[in-house]
Design an enzyme around this catalytic site. Structure first.
Site, PDB file in Angstrom:
ATOM      1  N   VAL A  68       0.833  -1.211   0.000  1.00  0.00           N
ATOM      2  CA  VAL A  68       0.000   0.000   0.000  1.00  0.00           C
ATOM      3  C   VAL A  68       0.870   1.265   0.000  1.00  0.00           C
ATOM      4  O   VAL A  68       0.663   2.181  -0.810  1.00  0.00           O
ATOM      5  CB  VAL A  68      -0.980   0.005   1.207  1.00  0.00           C
ATOM      6  N   LYS A  88     -13.066  -5.075   9.573  1.00  0.00           N
ATOM      7  CA  LYS A  88     -13.761  -4.140   8.678  1.00  0.00           C
ATOM      8  C   LYS A  88     -15.218  -3.955   9.120  1.00  0.00           C
ATOM      9  O   LYS A  88     -15.792  -2.881   8.961  1.00  0.00           O
ATOM     10  CB  LYS A  88     -13.684  -4.661   7.238  1.00  0.00           C
ATOM     11  N   ASP A  99     -10.051 -10.556   9.071  1.00  0.00           N
ATOM     12  CA  ASP A  99      -9.942  -9.314   8.305  1.00  0.00           C
ATOM     13  C   ASP A  99     -11.344  -8.684   8.131  1.00  0.00           C
ATOM     14  O   ASP A  99     -11.516  -7.477   8.304  1.00  0.00           O
ATOM     15  CB  ASP A  99      -9.303  -9.655   6.944  1.00  0.00           C
ATOM     16  N   LYS A 147      -6.497  -1.843   9.114  1.00  0.00           N
ATOM     17  CA  LYS A 147      -7.760  -2.156   9.798  1.00  0.00           C
ATOM     18  C   LYS A 147      -7.546  -2.851  11.126  1.00  0.00           C
ATOM     19  O   LYS A 147      -8.293  -2.633  12.077  1.00  0.00           O
ATOM     20  CB  LYS A 147      -8.671  -3.007   8.914  1.00  0.00           C
TER      21      LYS A 147
END
Ligand code: HSE
Length: 381
Positions: free
Chosen positions: A11, A193, A189, A93
């Site tokens: 990222v 979120k 994950d 996250k």
């Protein structure tokens, strides 16, 4: 606006790729002046340093973009940045879902912003659209596909009929999976979120551990074939509904009508739906993982801070997670169908189709059944 970038992996690398090459005048004003990297081999750019102090103590840096992943040291760096009056943008996250209460408190005390668009739904403008919806009315529920890796695996299994393990490696090689793919496969994950969406949509701080979770580790080509025969498709869902004094939140595979948009979401794409009174249902589809889509969301947050567009964080509450009210039917494929006899509406061999029961009841039974290869899905036909 000078930015300190923490992390230059998938990222973070995407962030400098966009900010260094984008010709748009406002984006040119976003100047990444220092980049924190972990290892010596990553010192590929004159802006790189292995010393976080050089960034955190730089008075010219106004914003920290945290793209490191993992809880520590990302959490400590974010907290220190906020304490010293720097805004924080994060794509992390796990860290933010775990530390949101503290970090939002620090942001408020210090009059700065924390934005986390990239932490949920990759490049999809999900958080910003929840913020827009909320200008008119509360978001009442949300549901959908929040994980690119597992969607990639499921949709590839649908295409090839090959087992789960064969497609996991592909997703990893495409840069969709977390460093530890267990977080993707077992639904953690999506749990982070889901907690972050509840934070934005329902203004509640939720400990992700309170959200019941089942991933897709045990999914088989036979489960996908069963769904197809019954005009449905399997997808891994995060789900949330606002109640008066509680929130319903869960993460679990669903079997959804083949006519629904979710059933046709392929590859690493995410599809997330919000619901509110006058807007009704709105589904947002886009790449939920990958370097550039996720970096795009980070850069959008940086622009919002540059343009001072951050909405004020209202009062946050701590609503309990309650999964005993709504009832669903479930698909269960198990080596011990007799264990589920009492809740069966129909049974065909090792597949049990249940009568209506709550998520809480279902998770209790799944825990008790002792079958490690069991696969279960909420039927949302
Ligand atoms: N591993 C995550 C996914 C990355 O596959 O969706 C984006 O959050």
């Amino acid at each position: 606006m000078k930015i300190g970038l923490l992390g230059h992996g998938v990222v973070g690398g995407g962030v400098t790729e966009i900010t260094d090459s984008c010709k748009v005048r406002k984006v040119r004003r976003l100047e990444v002046t220092k980049i924190l990297v972990k290892d010596e081999w990553e010192l590929t750019d004159p802006r790189c340093t292995q010393n976080a102090e050089e960034i955190l103590n730089d008075p010219e840096i106004e914003v920290i973009a945290e793209c490191m992943g993992g809880i520590e040291p990302a959490h400590t760096f974010a907290a220190r940045a906020l304490e010293s009056g720097k805004h924080v943008v994060t794509s992390n996250k796990k860290m933010f879902a775990t530390c949101a209460a503290e970090l939002l408190g620090l942001a408020k005390e210090n009059g700065v912003s924390v934005r986390y668009e990239a932490a949920v739904g990759g490049g999809i403008p999900w958080m910003s659209n929840l913020e827009r919806t909320e200008r008119l009315e509360p978001v009442t529920s949300f549901r959908g596909i929040f994980n690119g890796t597992t969607n990639y695996i499921i949709s590839r299994m649908e295409e090839t009929g090959a087992p789960f393990a064969e497609h996991l490696a592909e997703a990893q090689s495409l840069g969709y999976a977390e460093r530890n793919p267990v977080d993707d496969i077992d639904g953690h994950d999506v749990r982070y979120k889901t907690a972050l969406t509840a934070l934005k949509a329902f203004h509640t701080i939720v400990n992700p551990d309170e959200i019941p979770v089942m991933g897709i580790r045990t999914i088989s080509p036979g489960d996908l074939a069963w769904a197809k025969e019954h005009q449905m498709a399997v997808r891994l869902f995060g789900y949330g509904k606002a109640g008066k004094d509680a929130v319903t939140l869960w993460v679990m595979p669903v079997m959804i009508s083949a006519k629904e948009v979710f059933a046709n979401i392929q590859s690493n794409f995410n599809a997330i739906e919000s619901e509110s009174k006058t807007l009704g249902k709105a589904v947002f589809v886009g790449q939920g993982a990958g370097a550039l889509p996720t970096a795009h969301a980070v850069v959008q947050d940086l622009l919002d801070i540059y343009e001072e567009k951050d909405p004020r964080v209202g009062e946050l509450v701590n609503l309990p997670v309650v999964n005993s009210e709504e009832k669903w039917q479930f698909y269960i494929r198990t080596a011990v169908p007799a264990f589920f006899a009492e809740i069966a509406a129909e049974q065909e061999g090792n597949v049990v189709f249940t009568r209506e029961l709550s998520i809480q009841e279902m998770f209790e039974l799944l825990k008790e059944c002792g079958d490690e290869s069991v696969f279960a899905a909420v039927v949302m036909k």
